[in-house]
Structure formats: C-alpha cells, structure tokens
Design an enzyme around this catalytic site. Structure first.
Site, PDB file in Angstrom:
ATOM      1  N   LYS A 146       0.230   4.442   6.779  1.00  0.00           N
ATOM      2  CA  LYS A 146      -0.282   5.197   5.632  1.00  0.00           C
ATOM      3  C   LYS A 146       0.244   6.627   5.698  1.00  0.00           C
ATOM      4  O   LYS A 146       0.864   7.045   6.670  1.00  0.00           O
ATOM      5  CB  LYS A 146      -1.818   5.239   5.635  1.00  0.00           C
TER       6      LYS A 146
ATOM      7  N   SER B 253       0.805  -1.225   0.000  1.00  0.00           N
ATOM      8  CA  SER B 253       0.000   0.000   0.000  1.00  0.00           C
ATOM      9  C   SER B 253       0.840   1.279   0.000  1.00  0.00           C
ATOM     10  O   SER B 253       0.352   2.335  -0.380  1.00  0.00           O
ATOM     11  CB  SER B 253      -0.942   0.020   1.213  1.00  0.00           C
TER      12      SER B 253
END
Length: 292
Positions: free
Chosen positions: A193, A133
């Site tokens: 993230k 990710s």
C-alpha cells in the site's frame, strides 16, 4: 616405454615428468599417450598406480602444471599449495584434481545460494502484485476484478532502507498486515500500500479526498475514476473511537485504487515493526520497468 616406478616415500613429491617418462616440453597429446601406455603396462599393480594417476592429474591440468613448473624439484608446487588462499587446498592438500574440482563447485553453489538467501532476507526481495488495490500505479492481472494488465507487476522492495531512514509519506510500502485484515479483507500476510499518515498527524477523508492536519493532500497518483466518496476520520478506523492523532511508531496505509482498497480505513494502523521495506522499482514485465 616408461620405466616402472615404486611409490615415493612419505613426504616426498615425485617428479610427474619422470613418472610418466616424458620431457618437460611434452605436449598434452604426448602426456596423454604416455599415461595410457604406462597404465596398460602396470595394470593396477601395487601402489605405483596411484602415483601414476596423480602425475597425470598434475600434467594434464594447465594451471597445476604451471604451478609445478615453478620448481622442477617439486618444492615450488608444494610451496604454492601451502601458501594457497583457497581453503580447500589448505584443508585437503593431497586431494586428487577431480575431487578438488567437484568440491570447488559444491562450495561455489552453496555459497551462491547463501548469498541469494541473505540478499532476500536483508537487502532486496521481489513481490508480485496480486490485487487491484494499487491500480493503476501497480498492475495486477485480469481476470481479477479491477485489474488492467494481462500480467501482474513484479516489484523490488528495499528491506534495509527503513533501518537507515524513517518512512516517508508517499512511500509504496510492503508490510505485514494487522490481524484484523484476515477478518475484514479475507486475506492476510504481506500487503503493498501507499503510506499516507505519519505518527503525530491528524488524518481524515472528506468525500474521497485526504486531509492531513487540516490541509488537503495533493495526490497525483489517484485517478478520478479510482477515487471513492467516503467521509471519515481517525476515530472511525479500528479500534474505533480510540485515536485523535496517529500514535508514535504507527502508520496509516491506503491503496491508490481507493474504491477497491482494503486498507487502514478497514483494519487499522500499521506498527513500524510490521514494515518490511519500501518498493523502489518494478522489474517485470519489461514494458513496466520503472523506479518509484
């Protein structure tokens, strides 16, 4: 041969040189030989064996011998022991040298473990990047889908930094996921993230490009082949039709690999209380060492 010596009265510190029958200038070899001769002679008879062993413990250890030599009547060594800053010396003033060394090591090891745990809990903690990710900013290991490296990056997160400052846009953040992440991503727990949306802002994505308060966001960390083509706004993220602006103490997180990132667009905003810390360095593998 050393003369036989009776145990000293309580409170009196025996002269170890006299106990072993050696001079104050005796070498370590002479002290060792005298101890062996006296031990053979006494053959564990009566309490003098304890005095003999204690005398040997003092003279065979250079530090203890030097402390004793500060006062040949024993008061110098006794005084230093009483004023020692070592808590073991204070708690156990008559502990034999071997036991004191062992206890010192035990305290040192326990203290070191406690320090490491405290650092991990409140200062810095390492994390491994398990998914793609955040590619190509942070690598995961093949053969996992979308990964570019043979070894997953290991990163360090500052656990106390957000106690000193507010989170910034662009921070790479370690955080605990909202409950919906398990349902939507098939995993939960700790995610990494990039922080994109701040409290009070209006966020939207148009054909894969992010806009904040109507202004296109410059994102040099997004590679063209990693960008998606979604178009959505705050009303489209869970809980849907709820937000027009990001609420106070809430943050919007997105992965740098937009095509393969299960992030706030899928499971919603992240409360500030869920933020663990910002990633400030990659420390493994060596070829990837860098600061963020």
């Amino acid at each position: 041969m050393a003369a036989r010596t009776e145990p000293p009265p309580d409170g009196h510190v025996s002269n170890p040189y006299e106990v072993l029958g050696v001079s104050e200038s005796a070498s370590p070899q002479e002290i060792e030989a005298a101890y062996r001769r006296a031990a053979l002679e006494r053959r564990y008879q009566d309490g003098s064996w304890v005095e003999l062993r204690d005398a040997y413990d003092v003279l065979r250890d250079q530090d203890q011998r030097a402390r004793y030599d500060l006062g040949l009547d024993g008061t110098g060594a006794a005084q230093e022991q009483r004023t020692s800053r070592n808590p073991i010396d204070r708690l156990f003033p008559n502990l034999p040298h071997g036991w004191r060394v062992a206890l010192d090591w035990m305290v040192t090891i326990v203290g070191a473990v406690a320090i490491v745990l405290a650092i991990k809990a409140w200062v810095v903690n390492p994390y491994r990047i398990p998914s793609s990710s955040m590619e190509p900013t942070l690598h995961c290991a093949v053969p996992a889908q979308g990964c570019e490296a043979r070894t997953s990056d290991r990163v360090l997160a500052c656990r106390f930094c957000y106690h000193l400052r507010s989170p910034h846009r662009g921070d790479i953040v370690v955080f605990n996921t909202p409950p919906l992440a398990q349902q939507e991503c098939g995993s939960q727990g700790t995610f990494v993230k990039r922080l994109i949306g701040l409290p009070g802002e209006v966020w939207e994505e148009r054909s894969g490009f992010v806009y904040v308060n109507g202004q296109k966001l410059d994102e040099p960390y997004i590679k063209p082949d990693r960008r998606d083509d979604r178009t959505m706004g705050l009303s489209d993220i869970p809980p849907r039709n709820t937000y027009t602006r990001i609420p106070k103490d809430m943050y919007l997180m997105m992965g740098d690999n937009r095509k393969s990132s299960c992030d706030s667009r899928v499971w919603g905003l992240v409360p500030r209380k869920n933020l663990i810390g910002n990633v400030f360095a990659t420390y493994w593998p060596p070829s990837r060492i860098s600061f963020h």
